[in-house]
Scaffold this motif. Structure first.
Motif, PDB file in Angstrom:
ATOM      1  N   GLY A  48     -71.119 -33.646  60.759  1.00  0.00           N
ATOM      2  CA  GLY A  48     -70.585 -34.326  61.937  1.00  0.00           C
ATOM      3  C   GLY A  48     -69.850 -35.613  61.623  1.00  0.00           C
ATOM      4  O   GLY A  48     -69.487 -36.362  62.533  1.00  0.00           O
ATOM      5  N   ARG A  49     -69.635 -35.908  60.335  1.00  0.00           N
ATOM      6  CA  ARG A  49     -68.889 -37.121  60.004  1.00  0.00           C
ATOM      7  C   ARG A  49     -67.446 -36.789  59.641  1.00  0.00           C
ATOM      8  O   ARG A  49     -67.138 -35.671  59.248  1.00  0.00           O
ATOM      9  CB  ARG A  49     -69.571 -37.831  58.830  1.00  0.00           C
ATOM     10  N   LYS A  50     -66.563 -37.793  59.804  1.00  0.00           N
ATOM     11  CA  LYS A  50     -65.148 -37.584  59.463  1.00  0.00           C
ATOM     12  C   LYS A  50     -65.004 -37.526  57.945  1.00  0.00           C
ATOM     13  O   LYS A  50     -65.733 -38.208  57.217  1.00  0.00           O
ATOM     14  CB  LYS A  50     -64.317 -38.746  60.001  1.00  0.00           C
ATOM     15  N   GLY A  51     -64.081 -36.714  57.499  1.00  0.00           N
ATOM     16  CA  GLY A  51     -63.862 -36.636  56.054  1.00  0.00           C
ATOM     17  C   GLY A  51     -62.410 -36.356  55.746  1.00  0.00           C
ATOM     18  O   GLY A  51     -61.615 -36.024  56.634  1.00  0.00           O
ATOM     19  N   PRO A  52     -62.027 -36.472  54.492  1.00  0.00           N
ATOM     20  CA  PRO A  52     -60.646 -36.205  54.100  1.00  0.00           C
ATOM     21  C   PRO A  52     -60.314 -34.720  54.202  1.00  0.00           C
ATOM     22  O   PRO A  52     -61.175 -33.870  54.003  1.00  0.00           O
ATOM     23  CB  PRO A  52     -60.594 -36.669  52.638  1.00  0.00           C
ATOM     24  N   GLY A  53     -59.051 -34.428  54.521  1.00  0.00           N
ATOM     25  CA  GLY A  53     -58.634 -33.033  54.670  1.00  0.00           C
ATOM     26  C   GLY A  53     -58.574 -32.312  53.339  1.00  0.00           C
ATOM     27  O   GLY A  53     -58.410 -32.923  52.283  1.00  0.00           O
ATOM     28  N   TYR A  54     -58.738 -30.992  53.385  1.00  0.00           N
ATOM     29  CA  TYR A  54     -58.656 -30.190  52.169  1.00  0.00           C
ATOM     30  C   TYR A  54     -57.452 -29.259  52.279  1.00  0.00           C
ATOM     31  O   TYR A  54     -56.499 -29.362  51.537  1.00  0.00           O
ATOM     32  CB  TYR A  54     -59.964 -29.415  52.013  1.00  0.00           C
ATOM     33  N   ASP A  55     -57.505 -28.344  53.275  1.00  0.00           N
ATOM     34  CA  ASP A  55     -56.338 -27.504  53.561  1.00  0.00           C
ATOM     35  C   ASP A  55     -56.447 -26.973  54.991  1.00  0.00           C
ATOM     36  O   ASP A  55     -57.327 -27.395  55.736  1.00  0.00           O
ATOM     37  CB  ASP A  55     -56.227 -26.356  52.554  1.00  0.00           C
ATOM     38  N   ARG A  56     -55.549 -26.063  55.363  1.00  0.00           N
ATOM     39  CA  ARG A  56     -55.562 -25.507  56.713  1.00  0.00           C
ATOM     40  C   ARG A  56     -55.789 -24.012  56.674  1.00  0.00           C
ATOM     41  O   ARG A  56     -55.295 -23.321  55.786  1.00  0.00           O
ATOM     42  CB  ARG A  56     -54.203 -25.743  57.371  1.00  0.00           C
ATOM     43  N   LEU A  57     -56.520 -23.510  57.660  1.00  0.00           N
ATOM     44  CA  LEU A  57     -56.705 -22.063  57.789  1.00  0.00           C
ATOM     45  C   LEU A  57     -55.586 -21.512  58.679  1.00  0.00           C
ATOM     46  O   LEU A  57     -54.909 -22.290  59.368  1.00  0.00           O
ATOM     47  CB  LEU A  57     -58.071 -21.764  58.421  1.00  0.00           C
ATOM     48  N   PRO A  58     -55.372 -20.194  58.676  1.00  0.00           N
ATOM     49  CA  PRO A  58     -54.338 -19.645  59.551  1.00  0.00           C
ATOM     50  C   PRO A  58     -54.632 -19.957  61.025  1.00  0.00           C
ATOM     51  O   PRO A  58     -55.788 -20.189  61.396  1.00  0.00           O
ATOM     52  CB  PRO A  58     -54.435 -18.131  59.317  1.00  0.00           C
ATOM     53  N   VAL A  59     -53.603 -19.920  61.837  1.00  0.00           N
ATOM     54  CA  VAL A  59     -53.737 -20.236  63.262  1.00  0.00           C
ATOM     55  C   VAL A  59     -54.707 -19.257  63.942  1.00  0.00           C
ATOM     56  O   VAL A  59     -54.639 -18.049  63.708  1.00  0.00           O
ATOM     57  CB  VAL A  59     -52.365 -20.172  63.960  1.00  0.00           C
ATOM     58  N   ARG A  60     -55.603 -19.799  64.779  1.00  0.00           N
ATOM     59  CA  ARG A  60     -56.525 -18.948  65.531  1.00  0.00           C
ATOM     60  C   ARG A  60     -56.300 -19.110  67.021  1.00  0.00           C
ATOM     61  O   ARG A  60     -55.807 -20.149  67.473  1.00  0.00           O
ATOM     62  CB  ARG A  60     -57.976 -19.359  65.214  1.00  0.00           C
ATOM     63  N   ARG A  61     -56.671 -18.092  67.786  1.00  0.00           N
ATOM     64  CA  ARG A  61     -56.544 -18.173  69.246  1.00  0.00           C
ATOM     65  C   ARG A  61     -57.906 -18.381  69.872  1.00  0.00           C
ATOM     66  O   ARG A  61     -58.853 -17.682  69.539  1.00  0.00           O
ATOM     67  CB  ARG A  61     -55.920 -16.884  69.789  1.00  0.00           C
ATOM     68  N   PHE A  62     -58.007 -19.347  70.767  1.00  0.00           N
ATOM     69  CA  PHE A  62     -59.259 -19.629  71.465  1.00  0.00           C
ATOM     70  C   PHE A  62     -59.023 -19.402  72.954  1.00  0.00           C
ATOM     71  O   PHE A  62     -58.145 -20.048  73.534  1.00  0.00           O
ATOM     72  CB  PHE A  62     -59.678 -21.088  71.244  1.00  0.00           C
ATOM     73  N   PHE A  85     -55.613 -21.202  73.519  1.00  0.00           N
ATOM     74  CA  PHE A  85     -55.218 -22.357  72.710  1.00  0.00           C
ATOM     75  C   PHE A  85     -54.927 -21.833  71.305  1.00  0.00           C
ATOM     76  O   PHE A  85     -55.684 -21.009  70.787  1.00  0.00           O
ATOM     77  CB  PHE A  85     -56.366 -23.374  72.618  1.00  0.00           C
ATOM     78  N   LEU A  86     -53.847 -22.321  70.715  1.00  0.00           N
ATOM     79  CA  LEU A  86     -53.519 -21.942  69.347  1.00  0.00           C
ATOM     80  C   LEU A  86     -53.743 -23.143  68.437  1.00  0.00           C
ATOM     81  O   LEU A  86     -53.196 -24.222  68.690  1.00  0.00           O
ATOM     82  CB  LEU A  86     -52.042 -21.514  69.257  1.00  0.00           C
ATOM     83  N   TYR A  87     -54.533 -22.943  67.426  1.00  0.00           N
ATOM     84  CA  TYR A  87     -54.817 -24.081  66.546  1.00  0.00           C
ATOM     85  C   TYR A  87     -55.177 -23.588  65.151  1.00  0.00           C
ATOM     86  O   TYR A  87     -55.900 -22.592  65.000  1.00  0.00           O
ATOM     87  CB  TYR A  87     -55.971 -24.911  67.127  1.00  0.00           C
ATOM     88  N   ALA A  88     -54.661 -24.276  64.138  1.00  0.00           N
ATOM     89  CA  ALA A  88     -55.019 -23.959  62.750  1.00  0.00           C
ATOM     90  C   ALA A  88     -56.121 -24.922  62.324  1.00  0.00           C
ATOM     91  O   ALA A  88     -55.881 -26.132  62.193  1.00  0.00           O
ATOM     92  CB  ALA A  88     -53.794 -24.110  61.849  1.00  0.00           C
ATOM     93  N   LEU A  89     -57.318 -24.417  62.156  1.00  0.00           N
ATOM     94  CA  LEU A  89     -58.453 -25.275  61.792  1.00  0.00           C
ATOM     95  C   LEU A  89     -58.221 -25.877  60.398  1.00  0.00           C
ATOM     96  O   LEU A  89     -57.719 -25.200  59.496  1.00  0.00           O
ATOM     97  CB  LEU A  89     -59.739 -24.453  61.790  1.00  0.00           C
ATOM     98  N   ARG A  90     -58.603 -27.125  60.273  1.00  0.00           N
ATOM     99  CA  ARG A  90     -58.504 -27.775  58.960  1.00  0.00           C
ATOM    100  C   ARG A  90     -59.819 -27.593  58.211  1.00  0.00           C
ATOM    101  O   ARG A  90     -60.868 -27.430  58.833  1.00  0.00           O
ATOM    102  CB  ARG A  90     -58.246 -29.274  59.136  1.00  0.00           C
ATOM    103  N   ARG A  91     -59.738 -27.649  56.909  1.00  0.00           N
ATOM    104  CA  ARG A  91     -60.986 -27.697  56.144  1.00  0.00           C
ATOM    105  C   ARG A  91     -61.165 -29.123  55.624  1.00  0.00           C
ATOM    106  O   ARG A  91     -60.185 -29.825  55.350  1.00  0.00           O
ATOM    107  CB  ARG A  91     -60.954 -26.690  55.002  1.00  0.00           C
TER     108      ARG A  91
END
Ligand SMILES: [Zn+2]
Length: 418
Positions: A51-65, A77-83
């Motif tokens: 639950g803490r903020k952290g530096p980005g790693y990469d992005r996953l493909p766009v998902r639909r919610f 909603f269309l969004y590409a989740l970050r890792r």
């Protein structure tokens, strides 16, 4: 007004902004609305592990919610989740505020479906909002689990214990209601009606709270009587009107069914064939047609009619205020019934005699318990299970009952949308 403006009003996420909105034509049916979401440029992703903020790693493909449908069109909603490259958890997928874990539905849509599923059957809810039964079930389950986790059993003084048959009477569920003034609801459901079923409830309630219970009402099922006497020994245990009358009604029905068979064997016209309801219903609930039928029946010197008259006589019992006089009436009624040859009713009379003290507690608790409450809940519970026809497991039945009868808490935001 652009759709983004509306969404920002009803569904604003601090670190995210709404982007482009598109209408996507479908082969059949209305088009779908797609709304892009993106993270604010300076916003860092939240690790779903800690639950803490952290530096980005990469992005996953766009998902639909999937979000709440608008104007009959499905909204995504269309969004590409970050890792996130989290120093504590390693590489994790970010947590986003509109959705939980791997769910395809946004939280808002889940609560929306769950609320409709309380008014309509799950099947209808799925059909109207073009989703699957499974999705509606998941939404309801999510709402119930959230509610149970956030629910507080506070100052429970009056309990009602009831059982309900389901799946054509092969299985039972035990239901425990809170029946306090201003707080009447289903507290707990458990499979079966064994001693260990009700013990599970009292363990959850805790020893201290169990000792604070002042009244418990139940039927005469021995497992319940035993557990209540053990776990809430200080409470006034009442055999309530609804359960007693149900027992008598079952006996009348048994007499009637045996007599129908007997009359058929003896070659008489089946006068009792359709008489079930006019015998079981109380005077004020009978339709005109049923009253005529009853008058007709009363001309025959039938066992069923005798049983019916005994039941009408017993109604007086509930009019008393003094336990002493009620006790005298009860003894006299039992004596009269035991002199008849109405076997099923005699069995009831013997049961009532055995539990005389608990029956008279109805008058000790005078005014504290209302006759209709457990009955009302029982009807609603039966309706819920009927509407949810096709439930295979007791787990699903329990979720449906909690959802309709428990008045569970909900997160604040759910009230703002509809
Ligand atoms: Zn972490």
């Amino acid at each position: 007004m652009p759709l983004q403006t509306i969404l920002n009003r009803v569904e604003k996420y601090k670190s995210f902004v709404y982007g482009r909105v598109r209408l996507v034509a479908q082969r059949t049916g209305p088009p779908e609305i797609e709304v892009e979401l993106r993270a604010r440029a300076n916003g860092r992703a939240t690790c779903s592990g800690c639950g803490r903020k952290g530096p980005g790693y990469d992005r996953l493909p766009v998902r639909r919610f999937e979000f709440v449908p608008l104007w009959g069109m499905a909204v995504f909603f269309l969004y590409a989740l970050r890792r996130v490259n989290c120093p504590r958890c390693g590489v994790t997928v970010e947590a986003v505020p509109w959705c939980q874990g791997k769910q395809q539905h946004t939280r808002t849509y889940q609560w929306f479906l769950a609320q409709w599923a309380r008014r309509l059957s799950w099947q209808e809810t799925a059909r109207i909002f073009r989703t699957s039964w499974q999705s509606v079930f998941q939404a309801v389950k999510h709402a119930v689990l959230w509610g149970l986790v956030h629910d507080v059993w506070h100052n429970v003084q009056t309990l009602g214990v009831d059982e309900i048959a389901w799946r054509k009477g092969h299985s039972y569920l035990t239901l425990v209601y809170q029946l306090d003034e201003g707080r009447k609801r289903l507290l707990w459901v458990g499979p079966d009606r064994e001693t260990k079923t009700l013990e599970k409830f009292f363990r959850l309630l805790g020893a201290a709270s169990s000792q604070q219970v002042r009244f418990v009402c139940s039927d005469m099922w021995q497992a319940y009587l035993t557990v209540i006497a053990e776990r809430a020994s200080q409470a006034v245990h009442v055999l309530d009107r609804f359960h007693v009358m149900r027992l008598i009604n079952q006996a009348i029905d048994e007499v009637r069914r045996a007599e129908v068979k007997q009359l058929e064997r003896d070659g008489y016209e089946p006068v009792l064939k359709h008489a079930r309801w006019c015998l079981l219903k109380r005077k004020e609930n009978r339709t005109a047609g049923q009253t005529v039928k009853l008058r007709e029946l009363l001309q025959y010197n039938l066992q069923s009619v005798k049983a019916y008259l005994q039941r009408e006589d017993f109604q007086q019992f509930w009019e008393y205020h003094s336990p002493t006089w009620a006790g005298k009436f009860l003894d006299a009624w039992c004596r009269r019934v035991l002199r008849t040859n109405l076997e099923p009713l005699k069995k009831v009379a013997r049961t009532l005699r055995t539990h005389r003290a608990l029956l008279l507690n109805w008058f000790v608790a005078d005014g504290q318990l209302s006759a209709g409450t457990v009955e009302g809940f029982n009807n609603k519970a039966k309706l819920t299970l009927r509407k949810a026809y096709g439930f295979k497991s007791p787990e699903i039945a329990q979720i449906a009952l909690y959802h309709t009868l428990s008045n569970l808490p909900e997160p604040k935001f759910t009230h703002e949308f509809w």
